[in-house]
Design an enzyme around this catalytic site. Structure first.
Site, mmCIF file in Angstrom:
data_model
loop_
_atom_site.group_PDB
_atom_site.id
_atom_site.type_symbol
_atom_site.label_atom_id
_atom_site.label_comp_id
_atom_site.label_asym_id
_atom_site.label_seq_id
_atom_site.Cartn_x
_atom_site.Cartn_y
_atom_site.Cartn_z
ATOM 1 N N ASP A 5 3.666 9.428 -0.731
ATOM 2 C CA ASP A 5 2.492 8.651 -0.336
ATOM 3 C C ASP A 5 2.223 7.560 -1.365
ATOM 4 O OD1 ASP A 5 0.239 7.976 1.136
ATOM 5 O OD2 ASP A 5 -0.416 10.056 1.349
ATOM 6 N N HIS B 246 0.820 -1.218 0.000
ATOM 7 C CA HIS B 246 0.000 0.000 0.000
ATOM 8 C C HIS B 246 0.851 1.264 0.000
ATOM 9 C CE1 HIS B 246 -4.048 -1.804 0.831
ATOM 10 N NE2 HIS B 246 -3.260 -2.832 1.077
HETATM 11 O O1 F6P Z 1 -1.221 3.230 4.762
HETATM 12 C C1 F6P Z 1 -0.435 2.373 5.462
HETATM 13 C C2 F6P Z 1 -1.028 1.907 6.777
HETATM 14 O O2 F6P Z 1 -0.113 1.119 7.467
HETATM 15 C C3 F6P Z 1 -2.281 1.097 6.609
HETATM 16 O O3 F6P Z 1 -2.016 -0.239 6.342
HETATM 17 C C4 F6P Z 1 -2.945 1.343 7.928
HETATM 18 O O4 F6P Z 1 -4.319 1.173 7.881
HETATM 19 C C5 F6P Z 1 -2.601 2.796 8.221
HETATM 20 O O5 F6P Z 1 -1.364 3.000 7.608
HETATM 21 C C6 F6P Z 1 -2.630 3.112 9.703
HETATM 22 O O6 F6P Z 1 -1.481 2.652 10.351
HETATM 23 P P1 F6P Z 1 -1.469 1.843 11.703
HETATM 24 O O7 F6P Z 1 -2.077 0.510 11.459
HETATM 25 O O8 F6P Z 1 -0.021 1.761 12.053
HETATM 26 O O9 F6P Z 1 -2.251 2.632 12.707
#
Ligand code: F6P
Length: 468
Positions: free
Chosen positions: A362, A154
């Site tokens: 991003d 992602h």
């Molecule tokens: O966009 C990357 C990401 O790690 C997603 O997989 C996740 O939902 C978001 O950032 C939030 O991050 P975290 O799970 O570390 O709170």
């Protein structure tokens, strides 16, 4: 149709009638509902005696587990978010490496594979998500799991010069090669991956696009993640009449608003954005009192030092901008360090004249896409978008900016606020067309179609098993 097994770092079961879930969660949930299956991963809890829980809703079984404190520290807080995240976002200066954390990262991936193994059927298709789980397929192969396994990244994939800053990059990359199909957000990411294969891994890129390295052969493709634009448009329309309160000028006119929504993360370019807003108000004083900037930035990963630092820095800059420029009847910047529910956000997008999405780097940035989709077609707002967001590839009709160019961003804000209706409509139509052509369903269906057709069942050899 064979069952789908989704593996992601976080799992949030979706119950009927729950409208707060984000688009991605809903999209994956729909895929699971079509074929039936399992959603497997961490439940977000840290406990002394980690347990696994199982909940079946319809034809989907959610299998979630807690992490022990050392696992959380080494796998999630450590290697995933203090090493991989900054490096993959080109911030080597903020990265730290600790061998113990890398061992913890691999240990948790191995533990997750072990827990999943007894739940699998031979023809299940596995779809693994994001940087926390790069070695997951290798761990599965070591256990003799021969199912097709796909992976979607992602976040951006960095150029080899940057990736090699991670001391165990070779070991990490070798474990990546046990997937059948690896998906990226943009062509830039795929090319960087391919570059590593040929320049660092001594691998090959075949004429048909398939790849081989470290004795494995696999495929990689570009699958830009999308949103459901017409659904968002409908949600935004139904918000009319319950508009969020936006400040009025002393003459009673509604002020124009700029909106940004981000996790509080250094990759999002928040400090640079606040500085550009200050420059905009200095350089174009006619906008003072007539515009307000709303920044929603909920705290994220607050136990990682670099996140504590960016929060402090941001509070200082926000205080500086408001202290310098506010008046008794006007606050130029509203910085909300909290999350709002999805409906309110969509309503805010609809109302805002400008969506300001300016990350330093991003993977995609779905806020940019959601902002566009929420606009009123008869009077749409303008998207100001960083060239370093994956979304800039598809949304080229936005006002594209370089987030390192403070004055350039200030000028783009002025241009956005003055843009004639006809031009706004043209740009909006162009972007909506792009959003419809590559929506969330297309992302999911294309990836799964390719995984089903390209992936091959693997014969797990002793050599392969020894590689993890
Ligand atoms: O966009 C990357 C990401 O790690 C997603 O997989 C996740 O939902 C978001 O950032 C939030 O991050 P975290 O799970 O570390 O709170």
């Amino acid at each position: 149709m064979s069952r789908l097994v989704v593996v992601s770092n976080r799992v949030a079961p979706i119950r009927q009638g729950k409208a707060t879930a984000g688009g991605l969660a809903v999209g994956l949930h729909d895929a699971l509902r079509q074929s039936g299956g399992i959603w497997f991963g961490w439940n977000g809890e840290v406990s002394k005696r980690p347990e696994t829980a199982c909940e079946t809703i319809g034809n989907i079984t959610y299998v979630t587990l807690d992490l022990s404190k050392p696992d959380y520290d080494q796998y999630y807080r450590g290697f995933s978010n203090a090493t991989l995240w900054p490096v993959f976002h080109y911030r080597i200066d903020l990265a730290r490496y600790c061998r113990k954390e890398y061992e913890g990262y691999r240990r948790v991936n191995a533990m997750l594979a072990e827990k999943l193994k007894p739940l699998l059927r031979p023809d299940d298709i596995l779809w693994v998500h994001d940087y926390h789980l790069i070695p997951f397929a290798a761990a599965c192969r070591q256990l003799g799991i021969g199912n097709r396994i796909g992976f979607f990244l992602h976040i951006p994939f960095p150029a080899p010069e940057v990736l090699t800053a991670i001391p165990p990059h070779e070991d990490l990359f070798r474990s990546f090669c046990y997937y059948d199909l690896i998906g990226f957000q943009t062509e830039t990411d795929r090319l960087a991956f391919q570059d590593y294969i040929s320049r660092e891994a001594g691998g090959r890129v075949e004429a048909d696009g398939s790849l081989s390295a470290y004795g494995q052969s696999f495929c990689a493709g570009v699958y830009p993640i999308g949103v459901m634009p017409d659904e968002i448009r409908r949600q935004a329309e139904s918000y009319r009449g319950r508009r969020p309160i936006i400040g009025l000028t002393t003459e009673g006119r509604r002020r124009k608003t700029l909106i940004s929504v981000d996790r509080l993360d250094y990759s999002k370019g928040l400090v640079e954005r606040f500085q550009a807003y200050e420059r905009f108000l200095e350089h174009f004083p006619e906008h003072r009192h007539n515009v307000e900037f709303i920044q929603i930035a909920p705290t994220s990963r607050s136990d990682v030092k670099t996140y504590q630092a960016i929060r402090k820095q941001l509070e200082t800059v926000a205080g500086h901008v408001n202290g310098r420029l506010s008046d008794l009847d006007w606050t130029p910047l509203h910085y909300l360090n909290k999350s709002l529910d999805r409906r309110t956000l969509i309503g805010l997008f609809r109302t805002a004249n400008v969506g300001l999405v300016t990350p330093l780097r991003d993977g995609m940035n779905l806020v940019a896409k959601e902002y566009v989709a929420a606009q009123n077609p008869a009077d749409p707002g303008v998207l100001v978008l960083s060239r370093f967001a994956g979304a800039a590839r598809e949304l080229s009709a936005a006002l594209i900016v370089n987030p390192y160019d403070c004055l350039g961003m200030a000028e783009a804000l002025d241009r956005a606020l003055r843009m004639p209706l006809e031009e706004r409509k043209e740009r909006y139509e162009d972007m909506m067309q792009a959003l419809r052509a590559a929506d969330l369903n297309a992302w999911r269906d294309t990836f799964l179609r390719d995984l089903r057709s390209f992936g091959r069942h693997r014969v797990v050899t002793a050599r392969r098993a020894a590689a993890f």
